[in-house]
Motif scaffolding. Structure first.
Motif, PDB file in Angstrom:
ATOM      1  N   UNK A 269       0.835  -1.207   0.000  1.00  0.00           N
ATOM      2  CA  UNK A 269       0.000   0.000   0.000  1.00  0.00           C
ATOM      3  C   UNK A 269       0.871   1.259   0.000  1.00  0.00           C
ATOM      4  N   UNK A 270       1.972   1.220   0.708  1.00  0.00           N
ATOM      5  CA  UNK A 270       2.865   2.380   0.711  1.00  0.00           C
ATOM      6  C   UNK A 270       3.450   2.618  -0.672  1.00  0.00           C
ATOM      7  N   UNK A 271       3.808   1.499  -1.351  1.00  0.00           N
ATOM      8  CA  UNK A 271       4.349   1.637  -2.697  1.00  0.00           C
ATOM      9  C   UNK A 271       3.303   2.188  -3.654  1.00  0.00           C
ATOM     10  N   UNK A 272       2.049   1.694  -3.545  1.00  0.00           N
ATOM     11  CA  UNK A 272       0.962   2.234  -4.374  1.00  0.00           C
ATOM     12  C   UNK A 272       0.728   3.707  -4.081  1.00  0.00           C
ATOM     13  N   UNK A 273       0.793   4.072  -2.805  1.00  0.00           N
ATOM     14  CA  UNK A 273       0.591   5.467  -2.409  1.00  0.00           C
ATOM     15  C   UNK A 273       1.651   6.353  -3.045  1.00  0.00           C
ATOM     16  N   UNK A 274       2.908   5.883  -3.003  1.00  0.00           N
ATOM     17  CA  UNK A 274       3.999   6.674  -3.578  1.00  0.00           C
ATOM     18  C   UNK A 274       3.846   6.791  -5.095  1.00  0.00           C
ATOM     19  N   UNK A 275       3.487   5.689  -5.758  1.00  0.00           N
ATOM     20  CA  UNK A 275       3.353   5.722  -7.224  1.00  0.00           C
ATOM     21  C   UNK A 275       2.237   6.662  -7.662  1.00  0.00           C
ATOM     22  N   UNK A 276       1.086   6.593  -6.989  1.00  0.00           N
ATOM     23  CA  UNK A 276      -0.029   7.475  -7.370  1.00  0.00           C
ATOM     24  C   UNK A 276       0.280   8.916  -7.063  1.00  0.00           C
ATOM     25  N   UNK A 277       0.934   9.161  -5.935  1.00  0.00           N
ATOM     26  CA  UNK A 277       1.322  10.545  -5.613  1.00  0.00           C
ATOM     27  C   UNK A 277       2.256  11.082  -6.677  1.00  0.00           C
ATOM     28  N   UNK A 278       3.247  10.271  -7.100  1.00  0.00           N
ATOM     29  CA  UNK A 278       4.188  10.705  -8.128  1.00  0.00           C
ATOM     30  C   UNK A 278       3.466  10.983  -9.444  1.00  0.00           C
ATOM     31  N   UNK A 279       2.465  10.141  -9.781  1.00  0.00           N
ATOM     32  CA  UNK A 279       1.697  10.350 -11.009  1.00  0.00           C
ATOM     33  C   UNK A 279       0.971  11.684 -10.970  1.00  0.00           C
ATOM     34  N   UNK A 280       0.315  12.004  -9.856  1.00  0.00           N
ATOM     35  CA  UNK A 280      -0.437  13.260  -9.752  1.00  0.00           C
ATOM     36  C   UNK A 280       0.495  14.474  -9.749  1.00  0.00           C
TER      37      UNK A 280
ATOM     38  N   UNK B 131      -9.536  21.626   2.608  1.00  0.00           N
ATOM     39  CA  UNK B 131      -8.468  22.467   2.104  1.00  0.00           C
ATOM     40  C   UNK B 131      -8.641  22.860   0.644  1.00  0.00           C
ATOM     41  N   UNK B 132      -9.610  22.237  -0.055  1.00  0.00           N
ATOM     42  CA  UNK B 132      -9.873  22.566  -1.457  1.00  0.00           C
ATOM     43  C   UNK B 132     -11.096  23.474  -1.524  1.00  0.00           C
TER      44      UNK B 132
ATOM     45  N   UNK C  61       1.361  19.591  -9.378  1.00  0.00           N
ATOM     46  CA  UNK C  61       0.980  20.043  -8.036  1.00  0.00           C
ATOM     47  C   UNK C  61       2.055  19.598  -7.061  1.00  0.00           C
ATOM     48  N   UNK C  62       1.991  20.154  -5.843  1.00  0.00           N
ATOM     49  CA  UNK C  62       2.993  19.769  -4.846  1.00  0.00           C
ATOM     50  C   UNK C  62       2.616  18.437  -4.199  1.00  0.00           C
ATOM     51  N   UNK C  63       3.529  17.925  -3.389  1.00  0.00           N
ATOM     52  CA  UNK C  63       3.355  16.599  -2.810  1.00  0.00           C
ATOM     53  C   UNK C  63       2.158  16.527  -1.865  1.00  0.00           C
ATOM     54  N   UNK C  64       1.875  17.627  -1.153  1.00  0.00           N
ATOM     55  CA  UNK C  64       0.775  17.628  -0.181  1.00  0.00           C
ATOM     56  C   UNK C  64      -0.558  17.425  -0.894  1.00  0.00           C
ATOM     57  N   UNK C  65      -0.771  18.163  -1.993  1.00  0.00           N
ATOM     58  CA  UNK C  65      -2.038  18.033  -2.730  1.00  0.00           C
ATOM     59  C   UNK C  65      -2.148  16.636  -3.358  1.00  0.00           C
ATOM     60  N   UNK C  66      -1.039  16.140  -3.914  1.00  0.00           N
ATOM     61  CA  UNK C  66      -1.061  14.808  -4.526  1.00  0.00           C
ATOM     62  C   UNK C  66      -1.420  13.739  -3.497  1.00  0.00           C
ATOM     63  N   UNK C  67      -0.840  13.845  -2.310  1.00  0.00           N
ATOM     64  CA  UNK C  67      -1.132  12.857  -1.270  1.00  0.00           C
ATOM     65  C   UNK C  67      -2.565  12.971  -0.766  1.00  0.00           C
ATOM     66  N   UNK C  68      -3.095  14.198  -0.733  1.00  0.00           N
ATOM     67  CA  UNK C  68      -4.501  14.377  -0.352  1.00  0.00           C
ATOM     68  C   UNK C  68      -5.421  13.654  -1.334  1.00  0.00           C
ATOM     69  N   UNK C  69      -5.112  13.783  -2.634  1.00  0.00           N
ATOM     70  CA  UNK C  69      -5.940  13.126  -3.650  1.00  0.00           C
ATOM     71  C   UNK C  69      -5.887  11.602  -3.499  1.00  0.00           C
ATOM     72  N   UNK C  70      -4.683  11.071  -3.250  1.00  0.00           N
ATOM     73  CA  UNK C  70      -4.553   9.630  -3.080  1.00  0.00           C
ATOM     74  C   UNK C  70      -5.295   9.167  -1.833  1.00  0.00           C
ATOM     75  N   UNK C  71      -5.171   9.950  -0.755  1.00  0.00           N
ATOM     76  CA  UNK C  71      -5.839   9.596   0.493  1.00  0.00           C
ATOM     77  C   UNK C  71      -7.350   9.577   0.325  1.00  0.00           C
ATOM     78  N   UNK C  72      -7.886  10.454  -0.521  1.00  0.00           N
ATOM     79  CA  UNK C  72      -9.328  10.504  -0.756  1.00  0.00           C
ATOM     80  C   UNK C  72      -9.817   9.399  -1.701  1.00  0.00           C
ATOM     81  N   UNK C  73      -8.869   8.558  -2.217  1.00  0.00           N
ATOM     82  CA  UNK C  73      -9.276   7.394  -2.999  1.00  0.00           C
ATOM     83  C   UNK C  73      -9.158   7.553  -4.504  1.00  0.00           C
ATOM     84  N   UNK C  74      -8.606   8.664  -4.984  1.00  0.00           N
ATOM     85  CA  UNK C  74      -8.424   8.836  -6.427  1.00  0.00           C
ATOM     86  C   UNK C  74      -7.237   7.999  -6.893  1.00  0.00           C
TER      87      UNK C  74
END
Length: 536
Positions: free
Chosen positions: A356-367, A405-406, A373-386
């Motif tokens: 799951x951590x690896x998937x989180x990192x890959x999706x954050x990097x994609x966004x 925050x959006x 966008x910066x890392x905080x916004x990308x991680x927010x999107x991943x956390x919300x299930x996108x």
């Protein structure tokens, strides 16, 4: 079978023999008498000629044997031994018509030694056939029952069991491991099949069948026999371990406790019959996840993830429970899979966390790369299930603006960037598709995206015929996992095949040269149609 075939008008001894054979073999008396009639007919033909239609009857009350020769009345004689013309027949029978028979009585036969032996063989054969038919009719209704028998003989590892009124076969693979029987041993087994074979009806027994264990429980547990407790499923590794799922139709009765019995008496009786096979009694549940967790007992389960489309389940277990969940040589998870009907994948909590951590990192990097966008916004999107850029581009705007925050402006900007990214990617993929030589006709099929077209082009699928020659499963395998489901893949394949049928005229349609198409088509057209049928 001793039968006296001396001549005489009354044959009470024949009736006595028929009665004795019928009682001994448990078959119908008429079947025995019909066998005797067949034997007498055989002997009659040996005396009067094999070409003649000789028929015998035995009086069912007196036992008197009567022998007749039948001659059929026909318009044109093909066999002089058994047929006669209408004109000749009317000398004897004025109203004779085609299809009638002339019946001539014949004198009784004085059976010689060879004729008597032949007759006896015919009777024995016919009685044996009648006995096998009786066995088939009786035992085909008993498939699914447990039956007791005595070992009659052993042949090449298989066991022939005497059931009293029939014999049954228990093959080597239907015996428990390390189990052997000697002649005279009593055996209890499950009738799993009764079928006709070239050598006659055969009854097949098993001691490894899952339902053998279920039927043993039904014999030991009165609540199962009465229908209060219901067996929902069985899975066995014969001679080693088994799982059985039970449920109660009465909330006041514990199904597992009832099957275990006082101090384990009931389950131990089943275990003893199965040569020490360990049995896990599982409470069945209508909830799939709960049932799967119960089926993996004695292992503890931390989390399950169901995929109902593929009938697969991922089970997360604590690290120290992994070996217990899998079991020796995968036995525990294999039996649980057989019991539930689901494919089970087992991972530890550590493996699941790392994945799951690896998937989180890959999706954050994609966004980060696609949306700038910066890392905080990308991680927010991943956390919300996108999970993909497509989801962000086409999701309802209020779902994005609802993220903490959006605001609507941020949501609109994210969607705009996602759409710009997808348009640019589609242009690149379309250019790549053209470079690879994928036809425009393939691109025009509904549902085909530029990304899919480029991926297919890399795999050598470039024309409508290339695509049409694939099956739905092959198309799914050529594309990344999750791109298409089975229904969509089959729809695309059928759309690609449509051009094969565009030029085919309908049956009976008149072609340009005036000839009707269909029944009058030439051999060349038929061959073309066959080729098209093979493609379809």
């Amino acid at each position: 079978m001793d039968i006296n075939f001396n001549t005489g008008p009354v044959r009470h001894e024949l009736l006595q023999v028929a009665d004795a054979v019928a009682r001994e073999k448990s078959i119908d008396r008429d079947s025995v008498l019909e066998a005797m009639e067949q034997a007498i007919q055989t002997a009659g033909r040996r005396k009067y000629g094999q070409d003649h239609d000789i028929r015998a009857t035995i009086d069912r009350k007196t036992g008197e044997i009567r022998l007749y020769r039948y001659t059929q009345v026909v318009d044109e004689v093909e066999d002089e031994a058994t047929q006669t013309t209408v004109a000749d027949a009317r000398h004897r029978k004025p109203d004779a018509a085609p299809g009638d028979f002339l019946v001539d009585p014949l004198p009784p036969i004085d059976f010689g030694r060879i004729a008597a032996q032949t007759a006896k063989q015919v009777i024995v054969q016919k009685v044996r056939e009648a006995e096998r038919l009786r066995q088939f009719d009786e035992f085909k209704e008993r498939v699914g029952e447990i039956i007791n028998g005595i070992v009659k003989r052993a042949e090449y590892g298989s066991v022939v069991v005497d059931l009293g009124r029939a014999e049954a076969v228990m093959r080597r693979d239907e015996l428990l491991p390390r189990e052997s029987f000697r002649v005279g041993d009593r055996v209890r087994a499950y009738i799993y099949s009764v079928r006709e074979e070239p050598r006659g009806p055969q009854i097949f027994l098993s001691r490894t069948h899952p339902m053998f264990m279920a039927k043993l429980f039904a014999q030991e547990v009165p609540e199962i026999y009465d229908g209060i407790i219901e067996i929902k499923g069985c899975a066995r590794d014969p001679g080693s371990r088994a799982k059985i799922a039970v449920t109660s139709n009465d909330s006041s009765i514990d199904p597992v406790g009832a099957c275990v019995g006082m101090r384990g008496s009931r389950v131990q009786a089943v275990v003893a019959e199965l040569q020490g096979e360990k049995i896990d009694i599982i409470p069945w549940s209508p909830d799939t996840a709960t049932f799967l967790v119960n089926a993996l007992a004695p292992a503890e389960v931390a989390k399950v993830v169901l995929d109902e489309d593929t009938q697969r389940i991922e089970v997360v277990v604590p690290d120290e429970q992994l070996s217990l969940a899998i079991g020796r040589r995968g036995q525990n998870v294999r039996l649980a899979s057989q019991l539930t009907g689901w494919d089970i994948d087992i991972v530890t909590e550590t493996e699941e966390s790392e994945r799951r951590q690896e998937q989180f990192r890959e999706r954050s990097r994609l966004f980060i790369e696609a949306l700038n966008v910066d890392e905080v916004i990308a991680q927010l999107l991943v956390t919300e299930g996108f999970e993909s850029i497509e989801e962000i581009a086409f999701v309802a705007e209020d779902e994005l603006s609802g993220i903490e925050g959006f605001d609507p402006d941020v949501a609109a900007e994210l969607q705009n960037r996602a759409q710009v990214f997808l348009e640019a990617r589609d242009r690149r993929m379309d250019d790549k598709r053209r470079e690879l030589g994928v036809e425009d006709a393939v691109a025009e099929i509904e549902g085909m995206t530029p990304l899919m077209l480029a991926q297919l082009g890399e795999k050598g699928v470039k024309t409508l015929d290339d695509l049409a020659d694939l099956s739905g499963d092959e198309l799914i395998e050529l594309l990344p996992a999750g791109t298409l489901d089975e229904a969509e893949a089959n729809r695309i394949i059928m759309a690609a095949r449509a051009h094969w049928f565009e030029d085919e005229p309908a049956a009976g349609e008149v072609a340009d040269d005036g000839d009707a198409v269909g029944a009058e088509a030439g051999a060349g057209d038929a061959a073309d149609a066959d080729a098209d049928g093979a493609k379809a």
